[in-house]
Design a protein around this motif. Sequence first.
Motif, short mmCIF file in Angstrom:
data_model
loop_
_atom_site.label_atom_id
_atom_site.label_comp_id
_atom_site.label_asym_id
_atom_site.label_seq_id
_atom_site.Cartn_x
_atom_site.Cartn_y
_atom_site.Cartn_z
N ILE A 210 1.60 4.30 -13.49
CA ILE A 210 1.64 5.13 -12.04
C ILE A 210 0.18 5.72 -11.87
CG2 ILE A 210 2.29 7.70 -11.77
CD1 ILE A 210 4.80 6.91 -13.40
N ALA A 211 -0.51 5.98 -12.94
CA ALA A 211 -1.85 6.46 -12.76
C ALA A 211 -2.70 5.24 -12.03
CB ALA A 211 -2.61 6.66 -14.08
N SER A 212 -2.74 4.21 -12.04
CA SER A 212 -3.31 3.14 -11.09
C SER A 212 -2.74 3.18 -9.84
CB SER A 212 -2.84 1.88 -12.06
OG SER A 212 -1.50 1.55 -11.94
N SER A 213 -1.66 3.50 -9.61
CA SER A 213 -0.94 3.68 -8.19
C SER A 213 -1.64 4.69 -7.48
CB SER A 213 0.46 3.56 -7.82
OG SER A 213 1.05 2.48 -8.87
N ILE A 214 -1.83 5.87 -8.33
CA ILE A 214 -2.27 7.32 -7.64
C ILE A 214 -4.05 7.02 -7.28
CG2 ILE A 214 -2.84 9.50 -8.10
CD1 ILE A 214 -0.26 9.66 -9.77
N THR A 215 -4.48 6.31 -8.57
CA THR A 215 -6.05 6.15 -8.09
C THR A 215 -6.26 5.11 -7.23
OG1 THR A 215 -6.14 4.68 -10.03
CG2 THR A 215 -6.63 6.84 -10.48
N ASN A 216 -5.44 4.08 -6.99
CA ASN A 216 -5.67 3.04 -6.01
C ASN A 216 -5.53 3.71 -4.48
OD1 ASN A 216 -6.02 0.76 -4.90
ND2 ASN A 216 -3.86 0.39 -4.86
N SER A 217 -4.81 4.76 -4.44
CA SER A 217 -4.72 5.32 -3.19
C SER A 217 -5.42 6.46 -2.90
CB SER A 217 -3.20 5.96 -2.91
OG SER A 217 -2.81 6.77 -3.73
N LEU A 218 -5.77 7.27 -4.05
CA LEU A 218 -6.57 8.40 -4.10
C LEU A 218 -7.95 8.00 -4.95
CD1 LEU A 218 -4.03 11.24 -4.70
CD2 LEU A 218 -4.96 10.70 -2.52
N SER A 219 -9.30 8.45 -4.27
CA SER A 219 -10.23 8.49 -4.93
C SER A 219 -10.41 9.77 -5.94
CB SER A 219 -11.54 8.72 -4.12
OG SER A 219 -11.49 10.05 -3.31
N PHE A 220 -11.53 9.51 -6.89
CA PHE A 220 -11.75 10.28 -7.81
C PHE A 220 -11.98 11.97 -7.49
CE2 PHE A 220 -14.56 12.47 -11.17
CZ PHE A 220 -13.45 12.46 -12.31
N LEU A 221 -12.88 11.86 -6.35
CA LEU A 221 -13.02 13.34 -5.81
C LEU A 221 -11.89 14.02 -5.12
CD1 LEU A 221 -16.56 12.62 -4.26
CD2 LEU A 221 -15.85 13.88 -6.11
N ASN A 222 -10.97 13.28 -4.77
CA ASN A 222 -9.73 13.80 -4.10
C ASN A 222 -8.76 14.12 -5.17
OD1 ASN A 222 -10.42 12.99 -1.46
ND2 ASN A 222 -9.31 10.85 -1.53
N ILE A 223 -8.76 13.68 -6.32
CA ILE A 223 -7.94 14.13 -7.24
C ILE A 223 -8.83 15.34 -7.94
CG2 ILE A 223 -7.29 13.62 -9.73
CD1 ILE A 223 -7.26 10.67 -9.19
#
Length: 276
Positions: A210-223
């Motif tokens: 799940i974390a890999s899917s989120i980080t694939n669509s969002l950048s670290f700064l967006n998080i």
Amino acid sequence: MAQEDQSYVNVSESGSEVANATQSATSEISDSELYGEGETPAEKTSHVEDVPTAPPSSSPPPPAESSYIVPTVATGYLSYLNVLHPTILYIIYWRDVKFSAVVLGVCLVLLLTLVVNTVLHTLVLLLLSFMVVSLTYTVSKLAIDSFFNREIRNPFSAYLNSELRIPEGEILEWTKCVVQELNCTFNCLLQLLLFKNVKSSLIFGLLLWIASSITNSLSFLNILFTLVTVAFSVPYVYSQFQSKIDDTVQTVIGQVSQIVTKVRDHIPVIGKNKKE
């Protein structure tokens, strides 16, 4: 006539003797009553000095100054936030609106700067901004002192005269705590990666996916933007409407549990495993 004068003299002398005797007896009685038997008036001073005097009435201690940071405790479903530092709770719960607004603005500006520039460039810009602000304040202060014919000195002299030191004891304590946490984290991670507990390892793998899917669509700064927004909004909203939110969450949990129960009843495999 001479005999009368002589008798008058004798009566006067006897009266004076009686008066003197009476005065001496009175003084002896008073001395014995005041100083005790066998004591002299000279010893009165020692008795007076030995008499314990009442302690001076001590005024009540002044009330302790109230701390600037109001103690904040997270309750309800957010009680796990109590592991954070009290200052962080004070900020995210908006106990001081101005202070929290300044912190939120600084965080957003810093994140926006990181979007445009690199970390090193952002650090350099922050230092330059600090120097510009300090230079502007120093020049304006010196100009005002010169205009009013006051002593011209650096407005930051109080900070320049003091020596900044990092306490070694606290650094050692923090280092020990960090090392203990790192050791615990590494041991838990090793157990999860090597499948010491199959169920826990599978759950950990699902979370990683799940974390890999989120980080694939969002950048670290967006998080980071999302985390900052949630941190400064959810605790405050929850503290304002805690009773309503708790009732709603309890209702949702009850409905979900009913649905899960119905699904287990209609699916034979799950019902059989539940009975076993």
